[in-house]
Design an enzyme around this catalytic site. Structure first.
Site, mmCIF file in Angstrom:
data_model
loop_
_atom_site.group_PDB
_atom_site.id
_atom_site.type_symbol
_atom_site.label_atom_id
_atom_site.label_comp_id
_atom_site.label_asym_id
_atom_site.label_seq_id
_atom_site.Cartn_x
_atom_site.Cartn_y
_atom_site.Cartn_z
ATOM 1 N N GLY A 132 43.643 35.592 48.388
ATOM 2 C CA GLY A 132 44.757 35.479 47.255
ATOM 3 C C GLY A 132 45.252 37.019 47.560
ATOM 4 O O GLY A 132 44.588 37.848 47.450
ATOM 5 N N GLY A 144 48.165 37.835 45.234
ATOM 6 C CA GLY A 144 48.945 37.937 44.325
ATOM 7 C C GLY A 144 48.623 39.338 43.677
ATOM 8 O O GLY A 144 48.145 40.182 44.084
ATOM 9 N N LYS A 204 44.342 30.521 23.964
ATOM 10 C CA LYS A 204 45.229 30.568 25.146
ATOM 11 C C LYS A 204 46.252 29.413 24.781
ATOM 12 O O LYS A 204 46.227 28.584 23.839
ATOM 13 C CB LYS A 204 44.343 29.512 26.349
ATOM 14 N N GLY A 246 44.649 39.824 43.556
ATOM 15 C CA GLY A 246 43.934 40.055 44.956
ATOM 16 C C GLY A 246 44.692 41.215 45.621
ATOM 17 O O GLY A 246 43.907 42.234 46.338
ATOM 18 N N TYR A 247 45.857 41.478 45.631
ATOM 19 C CA TYR A 247 46.643 42.800 46.260
ATOM 20 C C TYR A 247 46.024 44.076 45.403
ATOM 21 O O TYR A 247 45.346 44.803 46.234
ATOM 22 C CB TYR A 247 48.188 42.854 45.964
HETATM 23 N N1 GLU Z 1 45.773 35.651 31.085
HETATM 24 C C1 GLU Z 1 44.983 36.713 31.485
HETATM 25 C C2 GLU Z 1 43.349 36.434 31.464
HETATM 26 O O1 GLU Z 1 43.178 35.251 31.374
HETATM 27 C C3 GLU Z 1 45.006 38.007 30.257
HETATM 28 C C4 GLU Z 1 45.161 37.663 28.798
HETATM 29 C C5 GLU Z 1 45.375 38.831 28.153
HETATM 30 O O2 GLU Z 1 45.933 39.754 28.573
HETATM 31 O O3 GLU Z 1 45.392 38.562 26.889
HETATM 32 O O4 GLU Z 1 42.647 37.010 31.158
#
Ligand code: GLU
Length: 431
Positions: free
Chosen positions: A231, A233, A107, A236-237
């Site tokens: 939600g 976004g 991350k 949710g959509y």
């Molecule tokens: N940010 C998204 C998650 O937390 C996607 C991560 C990704 O596709 O690598 O799952």
């Protein structure tokens, strides 16, 4: 110190510790699973439009690569902190492992409120991030993606910068692989069809899988199961839109300013509601959408009220910790689908599970996004472009298999679906 980030990290690590104990892992193995392999930090200095310079703190955490290259989004948010990114990277390892995709957890984040930057400044910041971490990322090393406040546009700047750094004229195959260093890209530069809808679609798959296992143990309150979605976004959509096509009644939806519902909880027309939201800017003014308000008595509702509605299924798709000690006793839904990351606090989770509520945990419920990211990466690595149907079919197969593994553990060891998902993930990470 950012206590919220610290708390998130503690929670993620406690879950792994508890699971490790259930699985009889040694303390040394548990410690290895808890500790991120690398935490990279950088100060990104960019030129602002007014000519002055400004620095932004940035992170990339690489948690566990036992199963494959690190994978996970980059968020732009003022509250980003090292422990928070470490917690989220840890949860990505669990998510990828449960999903059954050959990737580990990573991350990234930048401490910034993107709303305070112009588009040109945002582009310079995105490119600076890639320059700072270029040596640590790569299609076989660590594959970032969008997360909170980042999107396909930001990915396209990042890919462009990455390819510039790699440099030189080269084959189309090589460019395609370098593009595989980022997922969630626009289609024109190697993004995958179906990626935008994938998280919502995956959530509906997860819900249907659970219902098929529950069989007659789940009784809908009406002819079709009713759902409230918090939600509206991207996540949710698409959840609401796909679920309504799949035979569920979406009776309430909300965004950060509030939501809408009809008097007798008649189903909403989701695309029509979205059209109205786009016109008005927020949802709460859309209860007359389609001119049916007189007939059905549409009205705005608060986010708090939405969570406490007498629906069969509740889908928190926006913020963390929205179901907590203060409102857990008022939740009436029989199933909660955690489409946001961490929408149910630990205490509320245990209380609701004890009461017989099924909670589909975030590490599985919202894993459709990273699963289709994996399919995007695979297309890039093989220089292919798949039809949307092929992507959706693979997503369905992968998520169905993942749920089978979770359900098997759940039936065997009891506890909660979250416990079962962590057990599946951790067993795969240590073998
Ligand atoms: N940010 C998204 C998650 O937390 C996607 C991560 C990704 O596709 O690598 O799952």
């Amino acid at each position: 110190m950012n206590t919220q980030g610290e708390e998130m990290l503690q929670t993620a690590q406690n879950l792994i510790r508890q699971t490790g104990k259930t699985l009889n892992l040694s303390d040394a193995d548990i410690q290895k699973l808890i500790t991120p392999e690398h935490s990279h930090e950088a100060k990104l200095e960019i030129k602002l439009d007014n000519g002055s310079k400004k620095s932004f703190q940035a992170y990339r955490v690489q948690h566990n690569s036992n199963i494959g290259p690190y994978k996970g989004g980059i968020r732009f948010h003022p509250q980003v902190s090292l422990p928070e990114v470490q917690a989220l990277a840890t949860l990505m390892s669990i998510k990828c492992s449960v999903a059954g995709i050959p990737l580990g957890g990573g991350k990234g984040g930048i401490v910034v409120d993107p709303k305070t930057l112009s588009e040109a400044e945002l582009e310079r910041l995105s490119r600076a991030y890639v320059r700072a971490f270029a040596e640590f990322i790569g299609e076989e090393k660590d594959i970032p993606a969008p997360d909170v406040n980042t999107n396909g546009q930001i990915m396209s700047w990042m890919v462009d910068e990455y390819i510039k750094i790699k440099g030189g004229s080269t084959s189309e195959e090589q460019i395609s692989k370098w593009r595989g260093t980022f997922t969630g890209k626009p289609i024109e530069i190697g993004g995958s069809l179906g990626r935008t809808e994938a998280t919502g679609r995956g959530g509906v798959i997860a819900l249907k899988e659970l219902l098929s296992k529950l069989g007659s143990k789940f009784q809908a309150s009406g002819p079709k199961p009713t759902i409230a979605v918090q939600g509206f976004g991207n996540v949710g959509y698409y959840f609401a839109e796909i679920a309504s096509k799949e035979g569920f009644d979406i009776v309430a939806v909300s965004d950060s300013k509030g939501g809408i519902i009809y008097k007798n909880m008649e189903p909403l027309d989701i695309p029509l509601v979205m059209k109205c939201k786009k016109e008005k800017g927020t949802l709460s003014g859309c209860y007359c959408s389609g001119g049916v308000c007189e007939l059905k008595g549409g009205r705005p509702i608060s986010n708090e009220e939405l969570l406490e509605l007498g629906v069969d299924i509740l889908v928190p798709s926006a913020l963390e910790n929205v179901i907590h000690k203060g409102n857990m006793t008022k939740i009436k839904a029989k199933i909660v689908v955690e489409m946001a990351n961490g929408p149910v606090t630990e205490e509320a989770h245990d209380y609701l599970v004890e009461k017989g509520v099924y909670i589909i945990p975030d590490v599985f419920a919202n894993s459709g996004g990273v699963t289709v990211s994996y399919l995007e990466w695979k297309q890039n690595m093989e220089n292919e472009k798949w039809a949307e149907e092929k992507v959706n079919t693979r997503l369905l197969e992968l998520m169905t298999q993942a749920f089978e593994s979770i359900w098997f553990k759940f039936e065997k060891n009891k506890g909660s679906l979250k416990d079962a998902a962590f057990q599946v993930a951790i067993e795969r990470m240590i073998t």
